[in-house]
Design a protein around this motif. Structure first.
Motif, PDB file in Angstrom:
ATOM      1  N   SER A 224      18.865   4.382  12.058  1.00  0.00           N
ATOM      2  CA  SER A 224      17.753   4.363  11.097  1.00  0.00           C
ATOM      3  C   SER A 224      17.297   2.931  10.816  1.00  0.00           C
ATOM      4  O   SER A 224      16.284   2.705  10.174  1.00  0.00           O
ATOM      5  CB  SER A 224      18.189   5.035   9.796  1.00  0.00           C
ATOM      6  OG  SER A 224      19.326   4.354   9.277  1.00  0.00           O
ATOM      7  N   GLU A 225      18.081   1.953  11.281  1.00  0.00           N
ATOM      8  CA  GLU A 225      17.768   0.532  11.025  1.00  0.00           C
ATOM      9  C   GLU A 225      16.997  -0.108  12.171  1.00  0.00           C
ATOM     10  O   GLU A 225      16.936  -1.332  12.251  1.00  0.00           O
ATOM     11  CB  GLU A 225      19.066  -0.255  10.803  1.00  0.00           C
ATOM     12  CG  GLU A 225      19.867   0.130   9.601  1.00  0.00           C
ATOM     13  CD  GLU A 225      19.214  -0.291   8.302  1.00  0.00           C
ATOM     14  OE1 GLU A 225      17.989  -0.535   8.288  1.00  0.00           O
ATOM     15  OE2 GLU A 225      19.937  -0.369   7.303  1.00  0.00           O
ATOM     16  N   ILE A 226      16.420   0.705  13.060  1.00  0.00           N
ATOM     17  CA  ILE A 226      15.777   0.117  14.240  1.00  0.00           C
ATOM     18  C   ILE A 226      14.638  -0.844  13.859  1.00  0.00           C
ATOM     19  O   ILE A 226      14.381  -1.828  14.557  1.00  0.00           O
ATOM     20  CB  ILE A 226      15.269   1.231  15.215  1.00  0.00           C
ATOM     21  CG1 ILE A 226      14.914   0.634  16.580  1.00  0.00           C
ATOM     22  CG2 ILE A 226      14.110   2.003  14.629  1.00  0.00           C
ATOM     23  CD1 ILE A 226      16.063   0.047  17.337  1.00  0.00           C
TER      24      ILE A 226
ATOM     25  N   VAL B   3      22.868  -7.698  16.102  1.00  0.00           N
ATOM     26  CA  VAL B   3      24.036  -7.005  15.536  1.00  0.00           C
ATOM     27  C   VAL B   3      23.873  -6.983  14.023  1.00  0.00           C
ATOM     28  O   VAL B   3      23.637  -8.021  13.404  1.00  0.00           O
ATOM     29  CB  VAL B   3      25.352  -7.747  15.903  1.00  0.00           C
ATOM     30  CG1 VAL B   3      26.544  -7.105  15.202  1.00  0.00           C
ATOM     31  CG2 VAL B   3      25.565  -7.751  17.418  1.00  0.00           C
ATOM     32  N   HIS B   4      23.979  -5.796  13.440  1.00  0.00           N
ATOM     33  CA  HIS B   4      23.947  -5.682  11.973  1.00  0.00           C
ATOM     34  C   HIS B   4      25.266  -5.071  11.513  1.00  0.00           C
ATOM     35  O   HIS B   4      25.708  -4.055  12.058  1.00  0.00           O
ATOM     36  CB  HIS B   4      22.774  -4.820  11.519  1.00  0.00           C
ATOM     37  CG  HIS B   4      22.935  -4.331  10.114  1.00  0.00           C
ATOM     38  ND1 HIS B   4      23.085  -5.191   9.047  1.00  0.00           N
ATOM     39  CD2 HIS B   4      23.009  -3.080   9.594  1.00  0.00           C
ATOM     40  CE1 HIS B   4      23.243  -4.487   7.941  1.00  0.00           C
ATOM     41  NE2 HIS B   4      23.207  -3.209   8.245  1.00  0.00           N
ATOM     42  N   ALA B   5      25.910  -5.714  10.534  1.00  0.00           N
ATOM     43  CA  ALA B   5      27.201  -5.219  10.040  1.00  0.00           C
ATOM     44  C   ALA B   5      27.360  -5.592   8.569  1.00  0.00           C
ATOM     45  O   ALA B   5      26.461  -6.214   7.964  1.00  0.00           O
ATOM     46  CB  ALA B   5      28.333  -5.811  10.873  1.00  0.00           C
ATOM     47  N   HIS B   6      28.498  -5.189   8.000  1.00  0.00           N
ATOM     48  CA  HIS B   6      28.796  -5.474   6.595  1.00  0.00           C
ATOM     49  C   HIS B   6      30.134  -6.214   6.494  1.00  0.00           C
ATOM     50  O   HIS B   6      31.072  -5.726   5.860  1.00  0.00           O
ATOM     51  CB  HIS B   6      28.889  -4.173   5.781  1.00  0.00           C
ATOM     52  CG  HIS B   6      27.716  -3.250   5.944  1.00  0.00           C
ATOM     53  ND1 HIS B   6      27.804  -1.896   5.733  1.00  0.00           N
ATOM     54  CD2 HIS B   6      26.432  -3.486   6.289  1.00  0.00           C
ATOM     55  CE1 HIS B   6      26.626  -1.336   5.947  1.00  0.00           C
ATOM     56  NE2 HIS B   6      25.768  -2.281   6.291  1.00  0.00           N
ATOM     57  N   PRO B   7      30.267  -7.375   7.129  1.00  0.00           N
ATOM     58  CA  PRO B   7      31.557  -8.084   7.078  1.00  0.00           C
ATOM     59  C   PRO B   7      31.887  -8.469   5.636  1.00  0.00           C
ATOM     60  O   PRO B   7      31.025  -9.019   4.935  1.00  0.00           O
ATOM     61  CB  PRO B   7      31.325  -9.324   7.951  1.00  0.00           C
ATOM     62  CG  PRO B   7      29.849  -9.479   8.052  1.00  0.00           C
ATOM     63  CD  PRO B   7      29.240  -8.135   7.849  1.00  0.00           C
TER      64      PRO B   7
ATOM     65  N   ASN C 299      22.846  -7.643  -1.322  1.00  0.00           N
ATOM     66  CA  ASN C 299      23.491  -6.376  -1.694  1.00  0.00           C
ATOM     67  C   ASN C 299      23.627  -5.406  -0.525  1.00  0.00           C
ATOM     68  O   ASN C 299      23.472  -4.191  -0.694  1.00  0.00           O
ATOM     69  CB  ASN C 299      22.735  -5.704  -2.844  1.00  0.00           C
ATOM     70  CG  ASN C 299      22.890  -6.494  -4.113  1.00  0.00           C
ATOM     71  OD1 ASN C 299      22.327  -7.573  -4.237  1.00  0.00           O
ATOM     72  ND2 ASN C 299      23.679  -6.010  -5.045  1.00  0.00           N
ATOM     73  N   HIS C 300      23.859  -5.946   0.651  1.00  0.00           N
ATOM     74  CA  HIS C 300      23.930  -5.075   1.820  1.00  0.00           C
ATOM     75  C   HIS C 300      24.896  -5.604   2.887  1.00  0.00           C
ATOM     76  O   HIS C 300      25.959  -5.036   3.089  1.00  0.00           O
ATOM     77  CB  HIS C 300      22.494  -4.916   2.370  1.00  0.00           C
ATOM     78  CG  HIS C 300      22.385  -3.954   3.502  1.00  0.00           C
ATOM     79  ND1 HIS C 300      21.190  -3.414   3.914  1.00  0.00           N
ATOM     80  CD2 HIS C 300      23.321  -3.437   4.345  1.00  0.00           C
ATOM     81  CE1 HIS C 300      21.411  -2.600   4.933  1.00  0.00           C
ATOM     82  NE2 HIS C 300      22.695  -2.600   5.211  1.00  0.00           N
ATOM     83  N   GLY C 301      24.570  -6.693   3.571  1.00  0.00           N
ATOM     84  CA  GLY C 301      25.422  -7.154   4.669  1.00  0.00           C
ATOM     85  C   GLY C 301      24.811  -8.348   5.365  1.00  0.00           C
ATOM     86  O   GLY C 301      24.304  -9.253   4.709  1.00  0.00           O
TER      87      GLY C 301
HETATM   88 ZN    ZN Z   1      23.735  -1.833   6.847  1.00  0.00          ZN
END
Ligand code: ZN
Length: 325
Positions: free
Chosen positions: A75-77, A94-98, A158-160
């Protein structure tokens, strides 16, 4: 360009590494790779990146329309496409929540620049994009001003975080570097002091960066070094000093809190604002470091600490006496 199956395998490998390092949990995070004009491989939604298979990967066009794949695309395309549309040389996102980096994003604090050489060279100043609802076009556009400042790694409030580069491995490494950096910053802050590089030291690193062909917002289009400004929020309120320099500038000042072109306050002990100090005391939090540029404030901070310590000891004695009785 590598063969497509190999890229799918590499995406699964990066997904596994993100999951094993706790940069994503459950079905979080997403990865994409540009494989040709208007063709992008991306991770599916609702699938753990720790156990993804090459056949799970979706293929989308440059508007995010799914062309193939057994599961719906991430959904984040839109966030990924925003980067590809803006930066022609980028081939992987690359999208992540480290957790350590996301802690900065939750606190609303940009990590300071001018501390670790590798971070200066490979990431530079990491900006913080404003918050918007994940998945929306507005959310995707929150990173636009930072992409235009040549950022390859951006915190999402508030996300990543999101990282991008020419290859998937480089984009993934930016995520590793970012989280490790944020972790080290938090540890150093616990120790009560952070040493910052000074202007000549940062300029040396930016020269190396220029030679490596890595863009940085602190170097202008003509290749001249300009502002070294960076966020100073994290460094405020506790001890910091510039490390010894091999070519001291005339004033003897280092970069410190990143005030562009100005003599910084590195090398001095910086005061925690009184209101912050009071709020911290009220919340029962001991401020980190003494933080003061004057003896009077230092003494006040020391008195406050002594008062807190006395209170803790008194409470403990009362507790022991009540247990005995
Ligand atoms: Zn995310």
């Amino acid at each position: 360009m590598q063969n497509e199956w190999k890229i799918r395998e590499e995406m699964c490998d990066v997904g596994r590494r993100l999951y094993e390092k706790n940069y994503v949990v459950a079905n979080d995070g997403n990865i994409s790779v540009r494989i040709g004009k208007g063709r992008f491989l991306c991770t599916p939604t609702g699938v753990s990146k720790g156990s993804m298979k090459p056949a799970d990967i979706a293929l989308v066009d440059d508007e995010g329309k799914q062309l193939s794949g057994p599961k719906p695309r991430t959904s984040e395309i839109k966030l990924h496409l925003q980067i590809y549309h803006e930066m022609a040389h980028i081939n992987a996102v690359v999208h992540a929540h480290p957790p350590h980096a996301t802690a900065f994003a939750v606190a609303g604090i940009e990590p300071p620049a001018g501390i670790l050489p590798e971070v200066e060279i490979f990431l530079g100043q990491v900006p913080l994009a404003r918050y918007d609802t994940p998945g929306s076009q507005d959310f995707a556009e929150t990173i636009l001003p930072h992409l235009r400042q040549k950022a390859n790694t951006i915190l999402l409030a508030n996300h990543g975080a999101v990282a991008c580069d020419k290859t998937l491995e480089q984009a993934y490494f930016h995520m590793e570097t970012l989280d490790q950096y944020c972790y080290i910053l938090l540890l150093a802050r616990q120790m009560g002091r952070v040493q910052t590089l000074n202007e000549p030291q940062i300029k040396d690193l930016l020269e190396i960066k220029k030679r490596l062909g890595i863009e940085d917002s602190r170097v202008d289009a003509a290749g001249q070094l300009c502002t070294l400004a960076g966020s100073d929020e994290f460094l405020r309120g506790f001890s910091q000093r510039a490390i010894a320099q091999h070519q001291a500038d005339a004033s003897g000042c280092g970069r410190g809190n990143g005030i562009a072109g100005a003599c910084s306050q590195a090398g001095t002990v910086q005061p925690m604002p009184r209101s912050e100090h009071a709020a911290a005391s009220q919340a029962g939090i001991r401020p980190l470091g003494l933080g003061s540029s004057s003896q009077a404030v230092q003494k006040r901070a020391a008195d406050d600490e002594m008062e807190q310590l006395t209170q803790v000891i008194t409470d403990r004695i009362i507790e022991m006496m009540s247990q005995e009785s």
